[in-house]
Each structure stands twice: as C-alpha cells, then as structure tokens.
Design a protein around this motif. Structure first.
Motif, PDB file in Angstrom:
ATOM      1  N   ASN A  75      48.241  56.845  53.827  1.00 24.27           N
ATOM      2  CA  ASN A  75      49.010  57.600  53.119  1.00 24.27           C
ATOM      3  C   ASN A  75      50.395  57.885  53.485  1.00 24.27           C
ATOM      4  OD1 ASN A  75      47.147  57.816  50.576  1.00 24.27           O
ATOM      5  ND2 ASN A  75      45.832  59.021  51.758  1.00 24.27           N
ATOM      6  N   PRO A 103      44.664  61.045  41.134  1.00 24.87           N
ATOM      7  CA  PRO A 103      45.576  60.610  39.913  1.00 24.87           C
ATOM      8  C   PRO A 103      44.656  60.979  38.770  1.00 24.87           C
ATOM      9  CG  PRO A 103      43.700  58.894  41.041  1.00 24.87           C
ATOM     10  CD  PRO A 103      43.759  60.167  42.019  1.00 24.87           C
ATOM     11  N   TYR A 143      39.859  54.449  57.264  1.00 28.68           N
ATOM     12  CA  TYR A 143      41.384  54.715  57.684  1.00 28.68           C
ATOM     13  C   TYR A 143      41.523  56.288  58.145  1.00 28.68           C
ATOM     14  CZ  TYR A 143      41.255  56.409  52.850  1.00 28.68           C
ATOM     15  OH  TYR A 143      40.827  57.006  51.541  1.00 28.68           O
ATOM     16  N   HIS A 195      34.427  56.541  43.561  1.00 28.65           N
ATOM     17  CA  HIS A 195      35.175  55.975  44.777  1.00 28.65           C
ATOM     18  C   HIS A 195      34.100  54.826  45.277  1.00 28.65           C
ATOM     19  CE1 HIS A 195      38.536  58.644  44.071  1.00 28.65           C
ATOM     20  NE2 HIS A 195      37.797  59.859  44.206  1.00 28.65           N
ATOM     21  N   GLY A 207      47.367  49.479  42.824  1.00 28.90           N
ATOM     22  CA  GLY A 207      47.011  50.616  43.378  1.00 28.90           C
ATOM     23  C   GLY A 207      47.306  50.713  44.800  1.00 28.90           C
ATOM     24  N   THR A 219      46.774  52.469  47.374  1.00 27.84           N
ATOM     25  CA  THR A 219      45.799  53.158  47.902  1.00 27.84           C
ATOM     26  C   THR A 219      45.708  53.155  49.486  1.00 27.84           C
ATOM     27  OG1 THR A 219      44.342  51.342  47.762  1.00 27.84           O
ATOM     28  CG2 THR A 219      44.288  52.703  45.877  1.00 27.84           C
ATOM     29  N   VAL A 232      51.859  48.070  42.402  1.00 28.03           N
ATOM     30  CA  VAL A 232      51.932  48.710  40.891  1.00 28.03           C
ATOM     31  C   VAL A 232      51.038  50.005  41.328  1.00 28.03           C
ATOM     32  CG1 VAL A 232      51.554  48.905  38.675  1.00 28.03           C
ATOM     33  CG2 VAL A 232      52.106  46.474  39.822  1.00 28.03           C
ATOM     34  N   THR A 241      51.352  56.555  40.160  1.00 27.19           N
ATOM     35  CA  THR A 241      51.916  58.014  40.871  1.00 27.19           C
ATOM     36  C   THR A 241      53.211  58.123  40.961  1.00 27.19           C
ATOM     37  OG1 THR A 241      49.749  57.718  42.089  1.00 27.19           O
ATOM     38  CG2 THR A 241      50.910  59.753  42.945  1.00 27.19           C
ATOM     39  N   LYS A 289      54.573  57.825  44.581  1.00 22.35           N
ATOM     40  CA  LYS A 289      54.407  56.956  45.459  1.00 22.35           C
ATOM     41  C   LYS A 289      55.604  55.628  45.003  1.00 22.35           C
ATOM     42  CE  LYS A 289      49.544  57.328  46.427  1.00 22.35           C
ATOM     43  NZ  LYS A 289      48.234  56.855  46.329  1.00 22.35           N
ATOM     44  N   ASN A 343      38.051  50.681  43.076  1.00 27.96           N
ATOM     45  CA  ASN A 343      37.175  51.960  42.403  1.00 27.96           C
ATOM     46  C   ASN A 343      37.510  52.361  41.041  1.00 27.96           C
ATOM     47  OD1 ASN A 343      39.536  52.629  43.807  1.00 27.96           O
ATOM     48  ND2 ASN A 343      38.913  54.719  43.911  1.00 27.96           N
ATOM     49  N   LYS A 386      43.212  48.788  30.796  1.00 25.13           N
ATOM     50  CA  LYS A 386      44.578  49.377  30.253  1.00 25.13           C
ATOM     51  C   LYS A 386      45.629  48.322  30.307  1.00 25.13           C
ATOM     52  CE  LYS A 386      46.483  52.022  33.321  1.00 25.13           C
ATOM     53  NZ  LYS A 386      46.702  53.599  33.890  1.00 25.13           N
TER      54      LYS A 386
HETATM   55  P1  TYD Z   1      42.387  56.303  45.189  1.00 25.05           P
HETATM   56  O1  TYD Z   1      41.164  55.884  44.220  1.00 25.05           O
HETATM   57  O2  TYD Z   1      42.307  57.817  45.157  1.00 25.05           O
HETATM   58  O3  TYD Z   1      42.306  55.541  46.303  1.00 25.05           O
HETATM   59  P2  TYD Z   1      42.378  56.032  48.041  1.00 25.05           P
HETATM   60  O4  TYD Z   1      41.488  57.093  48.137  1.00 25.05           O
HETATM   61  O5  TYD Z   1      42.044  54.595  48.752  1.00 25.05           O
HETATM   62  O6  TYD Z   1      43.995  56.351  48.425  1.00 25.05           O
HETATM   63  O7  TYD Z   1      43.798  55.909  44.419  1.00 25.05           O
HETATM   64  C1  TYD Z   1      43.884  55.121  43.336  1.00 25.05           C
HETATM   65  C2  TYD Z   1      45.346  55.043  43.328  1.00 25.05           C
HETATM   66  O8  TYD Z   1      45.316  53.983  42.087  1.00 25.05           O
HETATM   67  C3  TYD Z   1      46.251  55.878  43.138  1.00 25.05           C
HETATM   68  O9  TYD Z   1      47.185  55.933  43.850  1.00 25.05           O
HETATM   69  C4  TYD Z   1      46.675  55.697  41.535  1.00 25.05           C
HETATM   70  C5  TYD Z   1      46.497  54.402  41.110  1.00 25.05           C
HETATM   71  N1  TYD Z   1      46.068  54.229  39.670  1.00 25.05           N
HETATM   72  C6  TYD Z   1      46.814  53.502  38.908  1.00 25.05           C
HETATM   73  O10 TYD Z   1      47.926  53.100  39.360  1.00 25.05           O
HETATM   74  N2  TYD Z   1      46.516  53.123  37.671  1.00 25.05           N
HETATM   75  C7  TYD Z   1      45.317  53.917  37.012  1.00 25.05           C
HETATM   76  O11 TYD Z   1      45.117  53.454  35.973  1.00 25.05           O
HETATM   77  C8  TYD Z   1      44.494  54.353  38.021  1.00 25.05           C
HETATM   78  C9  TYD Z   1      43.195  54.810  37.631  1.00 25.05           C
HETATM   79  C10 TYD Z   1      44.856  54.673  39.341  1.00 25.05           C
END
Ligand code: TYD
Length: 405
Positions: free
Chosen positions: A23, A69, A210, A242, A311, A313, A334, A337, A340, A372, A380
């Motif tokens: 992160n 998110p 991780y 998740h 994501g 993520t 993309v 948040t 980020k 997830n 969307k």
């Molecule tokens: P998350 O599921 O918390 O993953 P990790 O625990 O592995 O970090 O993170 C989801 C990410 O996806 C978060 O940074 C926001 C992003 N996201 C979008 O960009 N658009 C969306 O519509 C959604 C639902 C999430």
C-alpha cells in the motif's frame, strides 16, 4: 520458522519472492523503495497460516494510502453485517462499539445511528483525519493493551469490539486479543472479520499475500488463538466480500454462551478441505497462473493491444510484482481513490489515474486487479459508455470477460 500462535514448528508452503509494501504508493518514480520477502508457512499443530517475515508497523504505516473505497458492494455488506449482529443479539441500540483499524470511518458512520456510541482506533494519522472530518470520533493509535486502557477510561467497558480486515495486520496476534480482553465488558463480543483461509486457498488467491496480511485465519487457527486468552468462538458468518471472508464472533469462555451449531458445521467442512494437498495445489496454481497471465499479456501487447490495470490494490501489487510486470508492459492503473491518483505503484512504477481520465481514452484490456469488485466495476464501466475494453480476470484462473459489441 516458529508458529506465532502456538510456538510449534511452521513449514513453508509458498515463496512469492520479494515485494515492496503493497500500500506504499510512491509520489514520484524516483522515490526510494525497499522490497521484502513474501513467504507463507503453515503450522500443522494449530492450523495457523502466516507470513514468515513481518515488517515493522512503522515501515507499513509510514506512507499508508489505503482508504476504504466508496462501493455499493461494501455498503450492502455493512447492511448485512448490521442485520446479522443485531438479529443475533450481539449488537443493541445502546451498545458501545469500538472499531479497531477503523480507517476513514465508513463502517462506524454506517453503524452510528443504530447503536449507543461509536469510537474508531487507527494508527494512520492521515486516515484518522479523514474519519474525524466525516464526524467519526477516532483515536490515532495502534490497538494494544496500553491504548485499550486509555480507551476504557474514555468509553468504559465496551459491548462490542469490531476488527474488520485488520486483525491479521499485526505480527503478534496475541497483542490484539489481550487488548480486546481488557477492554471488553464481561459479556461483550469481539467481532473479527478477515479473509477466510479456506477461500484464499480454494480460489487460488495468492495475491492476497502481502505484508499487511501476516495471518490467513481459519476456524481452527482462530479457535486455537482465542483459547489461549480465555475466549471462545461462539458464532461465525461467511460472506463473499473480498474474495471470501469470515466474521468470527468471540466471547469470554466463562460468559456462558455455547458455540452455535454453525461453528461445528463449518469447522467440519474446513477439516475436510483445508488439507496439506490443498496447500500444495494452491502453491502450484500460483505458478501456473503466473505463466498463463504473463503469456496472455505478452501476446496482447505483441498484437498492439493496450492493457491497463483496474484497481491500485494491495493484491494487485503482489500480482504485478510476482509476474514481473512494470510500466513498460502496463502504462496506467485506474483507481477511484483520490489519495492514490497521481501516484505510482511500488516497484512496477505504473501511474495511477482516475476513472474519468481513463474513460477519455480507454485501453483494449483492463487487468482487473480489484477482482473482488468485478461485477460492480464492469457494470460501471459499461454504463459510462465504454463497450470496448475487455476485462482480464486473474483469479481463480485467468479468463477474459469480453465486451458486449
Ligand atoms: P480493495 O478491494 O480494498 O483491495 P486491497 O485490499 O487488495 O487493496 O481495493 C479496491 C480498490 O479498487 C480501491 O483502491 C478502490 C478501487 N475501486 C475503483 O477504482 N473503482 C470501483 O468502482 C471500486 C469498487 C473500487
């Protein structure tokens, strides 16, 4: 190494190589960054699955950018969780609720109108400020016996302590249980939500590995841990959130509540499925997925196709680094948040852009690193008029969700 729950010998099941803290997104491509081993082991004695090498809390949280998110799926999950906790008598309209790892306070904000009092505890200062600004009273600290004492002074004995997806973020799992035991009222409930090891293993979710995830809890390992602190698992609830999560409900063993039949039911399933063979399959599938996905992306690129990740993520960073993918292969990521956006993914150095920016010139393929939220994200993107980009879903085996032309 040694099992950090029961001190028996633990054995290695998967080595994903070196990765930076997942992160810790960078402000600039030139920022210094360190990588650390990602090795997972299990303990036959108590069923614990743990990360072999733990990073210090300081290294993990000094540049922490994870913000819960804003998601339809998450709101639905909060609703289900509230319904479950209330209808089973774990939560009441006058309950004092403390959430550990409360992040930007989304869950507590949701809970607030339904309970007596809420208080968040989170170690990341920047994240606590966001929570407070949204009206959620938050203490900026790690949850341990010291901070628990201070919290008890502030709110008294607590009816419900909630730890959602943060319980595994501590190298020593005993610290958080000790803190919870000292803060909970005599018949209070400790509610722990975590990725469920059985789902992680069965769905090949090796990218859930991780540095924050220092444990991968099963019913067996959670019961072993709780037992050591005079606590008992009384109920549980499975959710698909998740990639498959489990909500454990624990109480002091002496408080009289017997475990519900659900606990026996799922424990029996787990015993049958979480076997040595399953761990071996999980490890070999991780390498097979790496091969397939890497080949697919190389093929697409040699065909002139553009690929972004969707994501920013933590799990996406495990995946990218395990595959050796960088901004040379995938120019952009993309993510919706704001904290980020404009940053760079650690090691792969892929730049994070907003959903709006991506919509102006979408790629041919999105590697869905936020798998997830698959249905929500694909819906969307399509609703916003992008019928072109196809989605590569990495887990449980790489496959493509095609565009509807
Ligand atoms: P998350 O599921 O918390 O993953 P990790 O625990 O592995 O970090 O993170 C989801 C990410 O996806 C978060 O940074 C926001 C992003 N996201 C979008 O960009 N658009 C969306 O519509 C959604 C639902 C999430």
């Amino acid at each position: 190494m040694v099992c950090r729950i029961c001190n028996s010998e633990a054995r290695e099941i998967l080595d994903l190589g070196f990765s930076p803290p997942a992160n810790s997104l960078l402000k600039s491509r030139a920022d210094p960054q360190e990588s650390y081993p990602l090795v997972v082991e299990t303990c036959d004695a108590c069923g614990n699955m743990q990360l072999r090498d733990c990073l210090s809390a300081h290294d993990l949280y000094k540049n922490y950018l994870y913000a819960t998110p804003d998601s339809k799926l998450l709101s639905q999950h909060y609703e289900r969780l509230l319904e479950y906790l209330s209808s089973n008598g774990y939560l009441h309209t006058d309950s004092v609720v403390v959430e550990v790892g409360s992040n930007v306070g989304l869950f507590l904000k949701y809970l607030k109108p339904h309970v007596g009092r809420v208080l968040g505890v989170d170690p990341a200062a920047n994240i606590c400020e966001i929570a407070r600004a949204s009206g959620v009273d938050t203490i900026c600290d790690f949850f341990d016996p010291n901070s628990a004492k201070a919290i008890r002074k502030q709110v008294g004995a607590t009816d419900v302590i909630v730890a959602r997806h943060c319980f595994a973020h501590n190298c020593d799992p005993h610290v958080m249980v000790q803190a919870a035991v000292s803060l909970l009222g005599e018949s209070g409930f400790f509610v722990i939500e975590n990725a469920y090891a059985l789902n992680t293993i069965a769905n090949n979710e090796f990218d859930q590995i991780y540095h924050e995830h220092m444990f991968y809890f099963s019913i067996r390992s959670m019961e072993a841990l709780l037992r050591l602190h005079g606590m008992r698992l009384v109920d549980l609830f499975l959710s698909s959130i998740h990639g498959g999560s489990i909500v454990f409900v624990a109480q002091r063993a002496g408080s009289g509540k017997l475990p519900k039949a659900t606990v026996d039911h799922y424990r029996a399933i787990e015993e049958k499925e979480l076997t040595t063979d399953a761990y071996q399959r999980f490890a070999s599938n991780a390498f097979a997925i790496r091969e397939q996905l890497r080949r697919l992306i190389d093929l697409l690129r040699s065909d002139g196709k553009t690929v972004y990740t969707y994501g920013a993520t933590a799990k996406g960073n495990t995946l990218l680094n395990f595959l050796g993918l960088t901004s040379q292969d995938i120019p952009l990521c993309v993510d919706n948040t704001p904290t980020k956006q404009g940053r760079f993914l650690p090691r792969s150095l892929i730049e994070v852009i907003s959903e709006e920016q991506a919509a102006t010139d979408p790629p041919d393929y999105y590697l869905l690193t936020a798998w997830n939220y698959k249905d929500e994200i694909i819906e969307k993107v399509r609703q916003r008029g992008n019928q072109h980009s196809e989605f590569i879903i990495p887990i449980p085996f790489p496959h493509i969700v095609e565009a509807r032309h």
